[in-house]
Design an enzyme around this catalytic site. Structure first.
Site, short mmCIF file in Angstrom:
data_model
loop_
_atom_site.label_atom_id
_atom_site.label_comp_id
_atom_site.label_asym_id
_atom_site.label_seq_id
_atom_site.Cartn_x
_atom_site.Cartn_y
_atom_site.Cartn_z
N TYR A 1 0.83 -1.29 -0.08
CA TYR A 1 -0.04 0.07 -0.05
C TYR A 1 0.79 1.15 0.03
O TYR A 1 1.86 1.18 0.48
CB TYR A 1 -1.05 0.10 1.15
CG TYR A 1 -0.53 0.25 2.51
CD1 TYR A 1 -0.68 1.55 3.13
CD2 TYR A 1 -0.04 -0.68 3.24
CE1 TYR A 1 -0.08 1.81 4.54
CE2 TYR A 1 0.45 -0.53 4.69
CZ TYR A 1 0.11 0.86 5.17
OH TYR A 1 0.57 1.07 6.42
N CYS A 2 0.24 2.34 -0.66
CA CYS A 2 0.94 3.67 -0.72
C CYS A 2 0.00 4.71 -0.49
O CYS A 2 -1.17 4.41 -0.30
CB CYS A 2 1.71 3.66 -2.03
SG CYS A 2 0.40 3.50 -3.54
N ARG A 3 0.35 5.83 -0.84
CA ARG A 3 -0.47 6.93 -0.65
C ARG A 3 -1.25 7.43 -1.95
O ARG A 3 -2.15 8.40 -1.63
CB ARG A 3 0.20 8.28 -0.14
CG ARG A 3 1.35 8.73 -0.90
CD ARG A 3 1.87 10.01 -0.37
NE ARG A 3 3.27 9.85 -0.34
CZ ARG A 3 4.26 10.32 -1.14
NH1 ARG A 3 3.65 10.67 -2.47
NH2 ARG A 3 5.40 10.38 -0.84
#
Length: 67
Positions: A61-63
């Site tokens: 996951y990332c922003r």
């Protein structure tokens, strides 16, 4: 690429089926992250891929889409 709901992700993590990989910058991980997530910032990912377990699925996951 599959998307997982947070409850499904938690269930898979609890069963040891997935490794949750946080690819955001270390500062963002330090501020807040999903419990159980492992921090490998995107800029370090290529050099650390060999360290990831081969017997688990990896969920990252990332922003956002440009992280």
């Amino acid at each position: 690429m599959d998307n997982l709901s947070l409850p499904d992700l938690k269930m898979k993590m609890d069963k040891g089926e997935v490794l949750l990989l946080d690819v955001r910058p270390k500062e963002e991980y330090a501020e807040a992250h999903i419990p159980g997530a492992v921090s490998i910032p995107m800029e370090e990912l290529e050099e650390k891929l060999a360290e990831l377990p081969s017997n688990h699925d990896v969920v990252d996951y990332c922003r956002g889409p440009t992280a």
